[in-house]
Every structure is written in C-alpha cells, then in structure tokens.
Write a protein that holds these residues in place. Sequence first.
Motif, PDB file in Angstrom:
ATOM      1  N   SER B 322       0.825  -1.212   0.000  1.00  0.00           N
ATOM      2  CA  SER B 322       0.000   0.000   0.000  1.00  0.00           C
ATOM      3  C   SER B 322       0.859   1.261   0.000  1.00  0.00           C
ATOM      4  CB  SER B 322      -0.949   0.010   1.195  1.00  0.00           C
ATOM      5  OG  SER B 322      -0.204   0.003   2.396  1.00  0.00           O
ATOM      6  N   ALA B 323       2.129   1.105   0.378  1.00  0.00           N
ATOM      7  CA  ALA B 323       3.032   2.264   0.351  1.00  0.00           C
ATOM      8  C   ALA B 323       3.477   2.608  -1.067  1.00  0.00           C
ATOM      9  CB  ALA B 323       4.259   1.997   1.230  1.00  0.00           C
ATOM     10  N   LEU B 325       1.749   3.312  -3.678  1.00  0.00           N
ATOM     11  CA  LEU B 325       1.005   4.442  -4.253  1.00  0.00           C
ATOM     12  C   LEU B 325       1.723   5.754  -3.972  1.00  0.00           C
ATOM     13  CD1 LEU B 325      -2.703   3.529  -3.491  1.00  0.00           C
ATOM     14  CD2 LEU B 325      -1.706   3.945  -5.731  1.00  0.00           C
ATOM     15  N   HIS B 326       2.053   5.960  -2.717  1.00  0.00           N
ATOM     16  CA  HIS B 326       2.716   7.200  -2.323  1.00  0.00           C
ATOM     17  C   HIS B 326       4.115   7.280  -2.921  1.00  0.00           C
ATOM     18  CE1 HIS B 326       4.315  10.348   0.429  1.00  0.00           C
ATOM     19  NE2 HIS B 326       5.386   9.590   0.410  1.00  0.00           N
ATOM     20  N   CYS B 327       4.893   6.240  -2.746  1.00  0.00           N
ATOM     21  CA  CYS B 327       6.293   6.280  -3.168  1.00  0.00           C
ATOM     22  C   CYS B 327       6.437   6.457  -4.675  1.00  0.00           C
ATOM     23  CB  CYS B 327       7.009   4.995  -2.730  1.00  0.00           C
ATOM     24  SG  CYS B 327       7.207   4.892  -0.948  1.00  0.00           S
ATOM     25  N   ARG B 330       5.177  10.005  -5.732  1.00  0.00           N
ATOM     26  CA  ARG B 330       6.092  11.057  -5.309  1.00  0.00           C
ATOM     27  C   ARG B 330       7.353  11.090  -6.156  1.00  0.00           C
ATOM     28  NH1 ARG B 330      10.403  12.275  -1.410  1.00  0.00           N
ATOM     29  NH2 ARG B 330       9.786  13.966  -0.034  1.00  0.00           N
ATOM     30  N   HIS B 368      13.500   8.867   1.937  1.00  0.00           N
ATOM     31  CA  HIS B 368      12.068   9.049   2.135  1.00  0.00           C
ATOM     32  C   HIS B 368      11.322   7.783   1.730  1.00  0.00           C
ATOM     33  CE1 HIS B 368       8.201  11.260   2.321  1.00  0.00           C
ATOM     34  NE2 HIS B 368       7.875  10.363   1.422  1.00  0.00           N
ATOM     35  N   TYR B 372       9.237   5.451   4.173  1.00  0.00           N
ATOM     36  CA  TYR B 372       7.786   5.334   3.978  1.00  0.00           C
ATOM     37  C   TYR B 372       7.380   3.876   3.842  1.00  0.00           C
ATOM     38  CZ  TYR B 372       3.137   6.931   2.783  1.00  0.00           C
ATOM     39  OH  TYR B 372       1.784   7.176   2.808  1.00  0.00           O
ATOM     40  N   THR B 378       5.431   8.790   7.472  1.00  0.00           N
ATOM     41  CA  THR B 378       4.039   8.598   7.095  1.00  0.00           C
ATOM     42  C   THR B 378       3.477   9.715   6.227  1.00  0.00           C
ATOM     43  OG1 THR B 378       3.400   9.517   9.229  1.00  0.00           O
ATOM     44  CG2 THR B 378       3.456   7.113   9.037  1.00  0.00           C
ATOM     45  N   GLU B 379       4.329  10.649   5.798  1.00  0.00           N
ATOM     46  CA  GLU B 379       3.807  11.640   4.866  1.00  0.00           C
ATOM     47  C   GLU B 379       4.896  12.134   3.942  1.00  0.00           C
ATOM     48  OE1 GLU B 379       3.730  15.920   6.762  1.00  0.00           O
ATOM     49  OE2 GLU B 379       2.638  14.543   8.048  1.00  0.00           O
TER      50      GLU B 379
END
Lengths: 379, 379
Positions: B322-323, B325-327, B330, B368, B372, B378-379
């Motif tokens: 699920s991490a 998506l963010h990584c 970004r 980062h 993450y 967490t952000e």
Amino acid sequence: MTFPVVGMVGGGQLARMTHEAGIPLGITFKLLSDTPQDSAALVAHEVVVGDYHDLGTLRDFARGCDVITFDHEHVPTEHLRALEAEGIPVRPGPAALVYAQDKGLMRARLSELGVPCPRHRLVADPADVTRFAEEGEGYPVVLKTTRGGYDGKGVWVVGTEKEAAEPFRAGVRVLAEEKVDYVRELAANVVRSPHGQAVAYPVVESQQVDGVCDTVIAPAPGLDEELSGIAQEMALRIANELGVIGHLAVELFETRDGRVLVNELAMRPHNSGHWTQDGAATSQFANHLRAVLDLPLGDPRPRQPWTVMVNVLGGDFPDMYSAYLHCMARDPGLKIHMYAKGVKPGRKVGHVNTYGEDLPEVLERARHAAGYLRGTITE
Amino acid sequence: MTFPVVGMVGGGQLARMTHEAGIPLGITFKLLSDTPQDSAALVAHEVVVGDYHDLGTLRDFARGCDVITFDHEHVPTEHLRALEAEGIPVRPGPAALVYAQDKGLMRARLSELGVPCPRHRLVADPADVTRFAEEGEGYPVVLKTTRGGYDGKGVWVVGTEKEAAEPFRAGVRVLAEEKVDYVRELAANVVRSPHGQAVAYPVVESQQVDGVCDTVIAPAPGLDEELSGIAQEMALRIANELGVIGHLAVELFETRDGRVLVNELAMRPHNSGHWTQDGAATSQFANHLRAVLDLPLGDPRPRQPWTVMVNVLGGDFPDMYSAYLHCMARDPGLKIHMYAKGVKPGRKVGHVNTYGEDLPEVLERARHAAGYLRGTITE
C-alpha cells in the motif's frame, strides 16, 4: 502478504520479460502458457499449462489472479467478457482489445476519431480490390486479413488483381490500404493506467526486414520536434479514446511530406519498446505492470542520448551461447536479452540493446552483436 | 539448447536478484532453497527444496548443474570439496570461500599478504581479551566469532573483561580486533573470472545502523582519488591471491589519517552492491553470473554521477504494497526492489535505488521512500 497476483495469458518472450520486471516489485506473477517449454514458462514460478481458447481453463486461471493481462492479443473477445462479468479485472479490457485484434474495426474507429490513417476500406473480392486501387493511385495496394496477423503474416502487397486472390482464401474479411510512400516507420508508445494517468515514451524509428522488426533507434534520428509531439499526442489520444490500460504501441508511417499515419496498434509490451529495458528510466514491461495494477507510472525518459535495439533472429547456427564469448568480450557494455526459445530460421530468439552518445557507434555495436549471435557475422 | 545450468545454493534475496539477472542471459537457473516460500523460490522455475547441510541433497542438486554458486557462505567446506572431487565446478571454490567463512583464517591470510587490517589476534578467554586490549589502546575492543556471523550478528563491542565473556559462550573461536577510529565505512567490490579477468566497481560509502547496512552511496563522496585506487587494487589483489571467482565484496574502514583497512570479506553478491542494478552498466548479479560461467565480464562503470541505495527493513507495518502508491507517485524515477519476504521488525525486506546529478536530492528521495515503505515516515 498483500502483494497482488498478476496473471498473464501467453508464455512468449513478452511474458518472460514481464516476469523479469515484476520480480523487483514483489508481486506474484502467474502464467498461462501453451506448453511447459515456452519462453516465460522456463523462468516463472507460477505456471499453468493450458489452452486459453478453453473458457474453463481461462476462468480457472483467472480466478487465482487479481488482474489478467496479455502477452498476445489472441484471446477471444467473448471469453474476456465472461471474465469481466465475473468481476475479474481484465487489462486491457475486451472493449479496447478488439481494436488491436480487428484491423477493420481499428480503421473505422480511428477514422471516426479523425486520426490520420492510410486510405483504406474493406474489400469483398479481387475485383473490389481493383476498384479500391483505381479510387486512388492504382496498384500496388496492401491487403490485410482483419484478424490474426502479426510479424508480417496476414499482410500482402499485391500488384495485380490476380495476386489479390490469395488473402481471400483465409476466409477472413480483408482490408485494403493504399501503399504509403513513407520515408520510414516510427513507433509512438505510451502507457495508460485505469485512473487516466499516461506516459509517453520517446518516438522511435523502427526498421523492418521482411515484415519483421529488425532495428529500433531511440529516439528517431532527426525527427522534427513538432511531428514527434504530434505522434505522441496521437498515441495518448488513441489510448484514452479506446480505453487502453497498459502499454499501447502505435506503429506509424512518416510520409514524404512530413506527416504521420497510423499503421498498426498493439496493446501489450511491443518489440519497438524493448530498448527501454536498458535505455529508459522505466521499461515498458515495468510500466505495463504498474498500469494494470493501477499504480503510479514510472519515468519514461531516456537515460542517454541514443539507444539501439537489434533483434536476434534464428539463423543457421543453433548454438547461440557460444557466441557470447565473442560478443561480450568485444563489447562489455552490450546488453543481451535472449528468450530461451528453440532456434528456427527467422524466429525471434532474442535482442540486443546498446546505448551511448555516438549513434553510428551504438548502431554498429548492436548490429554486429545481433549478426554474430545469429551467425550471419563470423568475425 | 546449449545454455548452461547455474545452480545457486540458498534461496534468499541475493538468489532472487541473481535469477532476475539470469533471465536475459537465457541460462537455466536452478535453486536449492530451504523452504518453498524463500524469496527466490517464489520467482524461480527450477526449485529444489532441501537442506544444504545434507551432502546427499547437495550432491543430487549439483549433478543437474554445470556450475554451483552461492547466495550465502554457510555451505560446509567439506561438502564443497566433495562436489569438486566429482568434477562439478564450484565457484567460488572452497579454497577461497574458507576466507569468507572463517574470520580468523581471513585475518591470517590477509596479514600474510600484507593487506592492511585492524590490529587483531585470536583470543582464548576474557583474560586474554584484556591482554589484547592492553597490547594496544585498551578497551573497548571488538570481538567476533570466527564463524557464523552476518548483518552484525556474532560481533560485539566490549568495554570490560566481564562483557568479554559472552562471545565465548558460542563455543567458537573468538577473534579480537582493535576498535578502529574510522571516519566512515567503504566497500570496494570486484568481480573475477576463472581465467583471471576482473572488474572493479567504484568504491562506495556504506552507512550501517545497528550493525546492519542502511545506506550506500556510489561513489563514496569526497573520496581521495588515490585512496580509491588503493582500495580497488587491494580488492583486486585479494580476489586474485585468494582465487575468488565471482563477486567479492571487500568492506573497509577509512581511517582518520586517510588509510583503508579491511573489515570483512563476502564472496557473493552483497548489499553494498545493490545500487549497481540501476546505477552501473552491469549489475553485480549479472557480473557474478558471467564470472561463474567464465564469460567475459560486463562494464562496471556508473551510468550517472550519483546512485544511492537505502535498505527497507521490516517495521511495524506489514502492508508494504500500500506504500507503493505514495512512493511511486512522489518519485517516478524511484527503483523499488522488494524481496517478497514476510515482514519482521528489522528484517531486510527490500531496498530502493535512486540516481541523479544532485546527491542531497538523490539521498533524500531514497531515504524518504525507504522510510515510507518501512512505516517510519508517514507523509
């Protein structure tokens, strides 16, 4: 472990290289392969051997997967609709795939969208082919079966009404197209994800030999910047309008008067994108996986000024491994990608990628290596 | 098909990434794995599940292979000699591997060769440790079991004779070493083939956290060019003198007065070389395979000014997918390498590579992303 299971139908080299790209993502790659010796079946862990034409086989395979995707475009549309009806994500979906499977439908849709195509129409018989020819510049014209063709198969260049008889023997609808006076062939490849994000790779030059891709140069040398942008936007628009998810290869003709016309579409990783494995920040295989998984797409930009791919086709020499000594010693930067397929004359058994700052040198390195592996160069 | 079969003993992430590198070479990769769920066993096709401690198991496995190599250094020396006696190439061989397996023997051999090491000697008991300390600058000193340590295990920094008791409980010979006042740790990694060809990767900086590799920066920033050359030549010389075939990682201390001392050796692909998957023309995994196959080695040069690797260790959050998506959103250039291992706190479950021209930016991106994925950011 919550990593998804990606099911790929078809065990050829495209699946092999997709499995390779999936390993670092930590996903589970499941393969439906015709035989246990298919290129991808030799290196993947989760392999089901079965016939994708059989809906039961396909359904059983798909039920263990979070998403289904493809190494080829031959899975019957009705089967894919059945999988979708069961709630299994099929990406690209049958609604999009039909335009890669049926050239007649593709031409109609692109024309509807105002996307430039060669002059074309479906033809009923050889006499109709002659009428089509006379509607334009006359013979020769190009005839294509609307379904089933690839790597030059199912395509004829005919010079007379008599020659025009052969394509009709296949019993499939025939599409006639003008023979385009092109200066070269290009490919504008893009990747699109379910939520509409898309990336466009640099437009490449694709050189064919006997209807089969031989050499790809990235980016296309001397391509007018504006025309390159037009080609990329065209590919992105096609992907969007047709609802393609995953990699879309748009093969183009560059005309003598500086326009691009769409030749063919492929909705899967494609030969014209193999250079990306070593030449782009994110390979077509990695981006295809991200797209079908609805993950953010990776950077498509090139990593160095020039990348060249040359296909390795089977020649008269079955022992390609012994060629490694020469090729690797001669060029320590050479990137070899073999498919572990049995060597048959003219069969795609691998490719080589080279990259660097000097195009003639990069081209020479790739051509020499591919020729040596094939056996057509011996020193 | 004459492509060779490479057998790798050990199914961890090093084997997983070696299989990944072997796919484009068209070779057959065969794995001897402890369990069916080991990192490499989940993605390889030819998997044998068995215990490498059992000579019969090892022998049966090896008989199907053209060469045997390793994901770890725990295979008993006598077993490897038995395989060699049967004519099966073992690379690296037991004669070389013993220097990666036994730190006492390694120190003795390197000293024989005049390779700079920390002051050291084998110690018999805690009182002997005190004598060793007093022979130099006093406590603290470093104690290591001569066999079995990795990722900080089997290594103690002791400040008193009382603390020095623990290492002896393992029942293995103990090596004492001075605690080096180093400015940083480096790694000089090389690959050597049976006919003596060798390549040296750029010397990297390796940052450890709690005895485990955390961050690797390639090349080591601000490293004096002459010292870098000394380190590379030292590693090449060690590989040559010890008869190493395949990848050799030489972990070094850079002292305050500008010298390098050898810390540890590893004769397999190594954490300090993961950056090469995206940062060098040829990865350590691809070159390790070429070496054990006695093929010409690939270009080890970096592809861009800076490459950074940061390890992803298990944290409190088991759902790493699920991490993504963010990584990925970004940082579209981020290269994620996950091992499909169950998440346990502090366990190596993956790594990320970033590359570019601006080191602070490249470092920040990698840190980062790893943080993450681990759940510490967490952000």
